[in-house]
Structure formats: structure tokens, C-alpha cells
Motif scaffolding. Structure first.
Motif, PDB file in Angstrom:
ATOM      1  N   PHE A  98       2.952   6.022  11.456  1.00 64.94           N
ATOM      2  CA  PHE A  98       4.256   5.383  11.616  1.00 64.94           C
ATOM      3  C   PHE A  98       4.214   4.352  12.745  1.00 64.94           C
ATOM      4  O   PHE A  98       4.677   3.211  12.576  1.00 64.94           O
ATOM      5  N   TYR A  99       3.656   4.729  13.873  1.00 64.09           N
ATOM      6  CA  TYR A  99       3.642   3.807  15.007  1.00 64.09           C
ATOM      7  C   TYR A  99       2.604   2.697  14.837  1.00 64.09           C
ATOM      8  O   TYR A  99       2.753   1.627  15.441  1.00 64.09           O
ATOM      9  N   GLU A 100       1.598   2.916  14.032  1.00 63.31           N
ATOM     10  CA  GLU A 100       0.668   1.837  13.698  1.00 63.31           C
ATOM     11  C   GLU A 100       1.411   0.734  12.948  1.00 63.31           C
ATOM     12  O   GLU A 100       1.239  -0.459  13.229  1.00 63.31           O
ATOM     13  N   VAL A 101       2.252   1.132  11.989  1.00 59.80           N
ATOM     14  CA  VAL A 101       3.042   0.165  11.229  1.00 59.80           C
ATOM     15  C   VAL A 101       4.062  -0.526  12.135  1.00 59.80           C
ATOM     16  O   VAL A 101       4.231  -1.752  12.096  1.00 59.80           O
ATOM     17  N   MET A 102       4.724   0.250  12.997  1.00 58.24           N
ATOM     18  CA  MET A 102       5.725  -0.328  13.887  1.00 58.24           C
ATOM     19  C   MET A 102       5.094  -1.310  14.868  1.00 58.24           C
ATOM     20  O   MET A 102       5.637  -2.385  15.135  1.00 58.24           O
ATOM     21  N   GLU A 103       3.938  -0.958  15.388  1.00 58.66           N
ATOM     22  CA  GLU A 103       3.251  -1.856  16.318  1.00 58.66           C
ATOM     23  C   GLU A 103       2.846  -3.154  15.626  1.00 58.66           C
ATOM     24  O   GLU A 103       2.964  -4.240  16.196  1.00 58.66           O
ATOM     25  N   PHE A 104       2.395  -3.047  14.374  1.00 59.28           N
ATOM     26  CA  PHE A 104       2.056  -4.259  13.620  1.00 59.28           C
ATOM     27  C   PHE A 104       3.291  -5.143  13.462  1.00 59.28           C
ATOM     28  O   PHE A 104       3.239  -6.360  13.689  1.00 59.28           O
ATOM     29  N   LEU A 158       8.407   5.697   5.382  1.00 55.75           N
ATOM     30  CA  LEU A 158       7.524   6.577   6.150  1.00 55.75           C
ATOM     31  C   LEU A 158       8.301   7.720   6.793  1.00 55.75           C
ATOM     32  O   LEU A 158       7.787   8.839   6.922  1.00 55.75           O
ATOM     33  N   VAL A 159       9.548   7.471   7.188  1.00 60.36           N
ATOM     34  CA  VAL A 159      10.397   8.544   7.717  1.00 60.36           C
ATOM     35  C   VAL A 159      10.695   9.559   6.614  1.00 60.36           C
ATOM     36  O   VAL A 159      10.600  10.778   6.826  1.00 60.36           O
ATOM     37  N   ILE A 160      11.035   9.075   5.434  1.00 58.33           N
ATOM     38  CA  ILE A 160      11.327   9.961   4.301  1.00 58.33           C
ATOM     39  C   ILE A 160      10.120  10.831   3.965  1.00 58.33           C
ATOM     40  O   ILE A 160      10.250  12.024   3.671  1.00 58.33           O
ATOM     41  N   GLU A 161       8.930  10.234   4.019  1.00 59.05           N
ATOM     42  CA  GLU A 161       7.700  10.960   3.694  1.00 59.05           C
ATOM     43  C   GLU A 161       7.251  11.880   4.823  1.00 59.05           C
ATOM     44  O   GLU A 161       6.303  12.651   4.644  1.00 59.05           O
ATOM     45  N   ASP A 162       7.887  11.752   5.988  1.00 60.12           N
ATOM     46  CA  ASP A 162       7.432  12.452   7.186  1.00 60.12           C
ATOM     47  C   ASP A 162       5.961  12.140   7.427  1.00 60.12           C
ATOM     48  O   ASP A 162       5.125  13.035   7.635  1.00 60.12           O
ATOM     49  N   ALA A 163       5.653  10.858   7.398  1.00 63.49           N
ATOM     50  CA  ALA A 163       4.281  10.388   7.594  1.00 63.49           C
ATOM     51  C   ALA A 163       3.797  10.777   8.990  1.00 63.49           C
ATOM     52  O   ALA A 163       4.593  10.970   9.909  1.00 63.49           O
ATOM     53  N   PRO A 164       2.485  10.892   9.171  1.00 59.00           N
ATOM     54  CA  PRO A 164       1.952  11.209  10.502  1.00 59.00           C
ATOM     55  C   PRO A 164       2.454  10.215  11.548  1.00 59.00           C
ATOM     56  O   PRO A 164       2.585   9.016  11.287  1.00 59.00           O
ATOM     57  N   TYR A 184       0.824  -1.209   0.000  1.00 61.31           N
ATOM     58  CA  TYR A 184       0.000   0.000   0.000  1.00 61.31           C
ATOM     59  C   TYR A 184       0.859   1.259   0.000  1.00 61.31           C
ATOM     60  O   TYR A 184       0.608   2.199  -0.770  1.00 61.31           O
ATOM     61  N   PHE A 185       1.887   1.289   0.830  1.00 61.63           N
ATOM     62  CA  PHE A 185       2.676   2.512   0.969  1.00 61.63           C
ATOM     63  C   PHE A 185       3.502   2.803  -0.278  1.00 61.63           C
ATOM     64  O   PHE A 185       3.649   3.960  -0.687  1.00 61.63           O
ATOM     65  N   GLU A 186       4.007   1.769  -0.927  1.00 61.39           N
ATOM     66  CA  GLU A 186       4.748   1.979  -2.168  1.00 61.39           C
ATOM     67  C   GLU A 186       3.809   2.424  -3.289  1.00 61.39           C
ATOM     68  O   GLU A 186       4.136   3.331  -4.065  1.00 61.39           O
ATOM     69  N   ALA A 187       2.642   1.796  -3.379  1.00 60.55           N
ATOM     70  CA  ALA A 187       1.678   2.191  -4.412  1.00 60.55           C
ATOM     71  C   ALA A 187       1.200   3.623  -4.189  1.00 60.55           C
ATOM     72  O   ALA A 187       1.050   4.392  -5.141  1.00 60.55           O
ATOM     73  N   ARG A 188       0.981   3.992  -2.933  1.00 56.75           N
ATOM     74  CA  ARG A 188       0.545   5.351  -2.612  1.00 56.75           C
ATOM     75  C   ARG A 188       1.585   6.374  -3.064  1.00 56.75           C
ATOM     76  O   ARG A 188       1.242   7.425  -3.620  1.00 56.75           O
ATOM     77  N   ALA A 189       2.857   6.042  -2.842  1.00 57.89           N
ATOM     78  CA  ALA A 189       3.925   6.945  -3.263  1.00 57.89           C
ATOM     79  C   ALA A 189       3.980   7.067  -4.782  1.00 57.89           C
ATOM     80  O   ALA A 189       4.180   8.167  -5.328  1.00 57.89           O
ATOM     81  N   CYS A 190       3.804   5.943  -5.473  1.00 54.89           N
ATOM     82  CA  CYS A 190       3.813   5.965  -6.940  1.00 54.89           C
ATOM     83  C   CYS A 190       2.632   6.768  -7.487  1.00 54.89           C
ATOM     84  O   CYS A 190       2.770   7.520  -8.458  1.00 54.89           O
TER      85      CYS A 190
END
Length: 363
Positions: free
Chosen positions: A293-299, A283-289, A176-182
Motif C-alpha cells: 500500500f505504501y509503495e503505491v502511495m509513495e509512487f 488496496l484498502v478493500i483487499e487489505d493489501a500488505p 496490474y491491481f485490477e487485473a490481479r483482482a479479476c
């Protein structure tokens, strides 16, 4: 750029699916070559043979050499000619699948994919990774079509080591995150077309399914049982991630994987593990909310995916610089990001993702 969408012609999944292989693929030919891994042959051949009982179709099983090499593809092509094969099939993981896809492509035959693990999204994609006979990387082959059929027996996946399911979730996490960036950058998908709303919907569903069912699916797989959650994650790892990546595109996550393959200490680190950590770096590069970021890390931590460099096997920051340089090589998907990404920017993101991961684990 025209938008486009591609996927396997048929996707079949469920318990006992191997008992229906003939019924689901009889339109593909009367003679089948099954290119198998050792473990794939042992776990699947009896059920497949039973599915063909009483039919006029012929089947031939061949154990391949373990690597999707030029030599193995040529050996399988010779068997196709000798046996008058009409359909090439794969039983196993990514290498068996890539070998079968290439063999079928060069012989202009349909291809059937039967994954025995869901560690990557290779089963549904229209490409192969090919190696030289010495095991070094040779080239990618991009095919004009995706597999003709993909059949996943959930019982086989439930009885495979759980680490493969986890690795598949790591690979699927980047989808999802790669497709969103594209999509934001108007970069092309892997199929070299524009990204459809359908593709983005599949990619988002992939991510949502991981969050909803990932941990529960892991517990099912660890106990070698099939539950609705495990069925959902098998579909996410295989179909949603595969079709999503094909039609959504790649960005930082997979470039990070390619970069870290240059490091000897990562030779045994699974593909999906590095992709998961690469997603945190993206997500760090994008400065994601912060919440995202922590939702992904927790997963990641809930299912055992790495959130630190040490978990990938890397402890020397100079080695991280080497990986970052390789990840930003010409032609890498990291250049699909808006504004591009330099090796220094990627290095910085990897170091920060690692620091945040260590902090998160020490809470």
C-alpha cells in the motif's frame, strides 16, 4: 471460459516516428483520413506530410469537434465516402482516437492511431466511449479487433504538457491491481475472455516500469527531452496499460473514476488522477500488505498523483457517498471483486485511503 489475448497488429514508438508513418502503414491503403485535434494537427501534420512525399497515396486532414459524439462520427463517415478513404487515422488524445475507431468500424476500414499525449491507455484498446451531441454519455462500442497500427512519436510526447504524462501513469497504475483482482475472482477481461499468463506478465511489467522510471520520466518531460526512462513510461502508459487492461480486466479503480464523474467538482479532474486514488481504495478493500500500500502511495506522491480526496477536489463526505453509490451501479467493474463490494464498503475504503494519504503527506 476460454482464455484469449488481443493487441494492436503493429506498435511503433520512438523519436521521429512520424517521419515513418507512410512506410509503416502503406499496407493499410492508398488514401488516408486523419481525424485531428487542433493541437494534434499543428504538431504533427508537417512530419506526416513529409513521410508521404513522393508516394502515390493521398492524405486528408480534418479537425474534429473535440468530443467523440454521434454527430462527429457521422460527419467523418460522410468524408470517408466523399473522399473514397481506405484508412482512417487519429491524431490527438482519447476523443480523437475514439472518433476515428468508430468511423473506421462502421465503414469497415483499418484504423491507425497517432496519440499526441499519453494521458490514457486508449490508443491500443479495442473500444470507444461515445457521447450524445450535447456531450452527455451515450455508449461504449466494443470492437472485434484492436487498432491496425499505433505510432507514437516520443518527441511529440516530450513536448506535451507533463500533466498528461502523469495522468497516464495514474491510469496505468490501476492496470496490474485490477487485473490481479479479476484473475483471483476468475472474472472476464474487457475482451470477455479468461486472463492469460501473458496478460498478467504485461500488467506486472507495467507496474514495475512505473516504479522504476516514472519519476525520471516526469523530469524528462518537464524539460521537454527524451530519455530511456521517458521512452519506458510512454510504452507503459500506452501499450502495457492498454493491452494489459484489455486482456486483464477492470475492478475498483475504474469504477471509482466512473463514480466520481457524477460530482461537479471533479469535472476538471483528469481520468488518471481518479484511477490512481481508486487504486489506493482497492488496496484498502483487499487489505493489501502495508508495504505494498505504501509503495503505491509513495509512487503517487513522487509523480504528483493524488492520495487525498481534497486533491481530487472533494471536501464533503456526503459527496463521497454519492460517488460510491454511482461506482457500485449495476454493470460496473467493481463487481469483479471476490465477494463483491457494496457502496458502504467502498465509501469506507475511500475515507480510509484519504485519511492515510493525509497522514502520509503530513509526515
Amino acid at each position: 471460459m476460454l482464455k484469449l489475448m488481443r493487441s494492436p497488429l503493429k506498435y511503433v514508438q520512438g523519436q521521429g516516428a512520424l517521419l515513418h508513418v507512410y512506410e509503416e502503414t502503406k499496407n493499410l491503403g492508398k488514401s488516408f483520413l486523419f481525424i485531428c485535434s487542433n493541437s494534434g494537427f499543428k504538431s504533427c501534420h508537417e512530419k506526416i506530410e513529409k513521410s508521404f512525399e513522393g508516394t502515390d497515396a493521398t492524405i486528408h486532414f480534418e479537425i474534429f469537434g473535440g468530443i467523440s459524439s454521434i454527430g462527429e462520427v457521422e460527419r467523418m463517415r460522410a468524408i470517408v465516402k466523399e473522399k473514397n478513404i481506405e484508412c482512417v487515422a487519429a491524431i490527438g488524445g482519447g476523443s480523437a482516437i475514439d472518433t476515428a475507431k468508430a468511423t473506421a468500424h462502421y465503414e469497415n476500414l483499418p484504423v491507425l492511431v497517432i496519440p499526441t499525449v499519453v494521458a490514457t491507455d486508449a490508443p491500443c484498446t479495442g473500444l470507444s466511449v461515445i457521447y450524445h451531441n450535447d456531450g452527455s454519455f451515450s455508449n461504449y462500442i466494443f470492437y472485434p479487433k484492436n487498432p491496425d497500427a499505433v505510432i507514437v512519436d516520443s518527441d511529440i510526447i516530450a513536448n506535451a504538457p507533463a500533466k498528461f504524462l502523469v495522468a497516464g501513469m495514474g491510469d496505468a497504475l490501476g492496470t496490474y491491481f485490477e487485473a490481479r483482482a479479476c484473475e483471483k475472482a476468475k472474472a472476464p477481461s474487457l475482451e470477455n475472455g479468461g486472463i492469460t499468463k501473458s496478460a498478467m506478465a504485461l500488467c506486472k511489467l507495467c507496474y514495475d516500469t512505473l516504479l522504476e522510471d516514472g519519476y525520471k520520466a516526469l523530469k524528462a518531460c518537464e524539460n521537454k527531452v527524451v530519455t530511456p526512462a521517458l521512452e519506458a513510461i510512454i510504452e507503459a502508459n500506452t501499450y502495457l496499460s492498454g493491452v494489459g487492461a484489455d486482456n486483464g480486466g477492470l475492478a475498483v479503480s475504474h469504477s471509482v473514476y466512473n463514480g466520481f464523474t457524477a460530482l461537479k467538482e471533479c469535472e476538471s479532474t483528469m481520468h488518471g488522477s481518479v484511477v490512481a486514488f481508486g487504486t489506493l481504495a482497492q488496496l484498502v478493500i483487499e487489505d493489501a500488505p502495508e508495504e505494498e500500500f505504501y509503495e503505491v502511495m509513495e509512487f503517487c506522491t513522487s509523480v504528483g498523483l493524488p492520495v487525498t480526496l481534497e486533491e481530487l477536489g472533494v471536501t464533503d463526505k456526503d459527496r463521497v457517498r454519492i460517488a460510491a453509490e454511482n461506482a457500485c451501479a449495476e454493470g460496473e467493474s467493481i463487481h469483479n471483486m471476490i465477494g463483491d463490494v457494496t457502496p458502504e464498503q467502498l465509501y469506507n475504503a475511500l475515507i480510509v485511503a484519504d485519511a492515510l494519504g493525509r497522514e502520509f503527506l503530513n509526515q
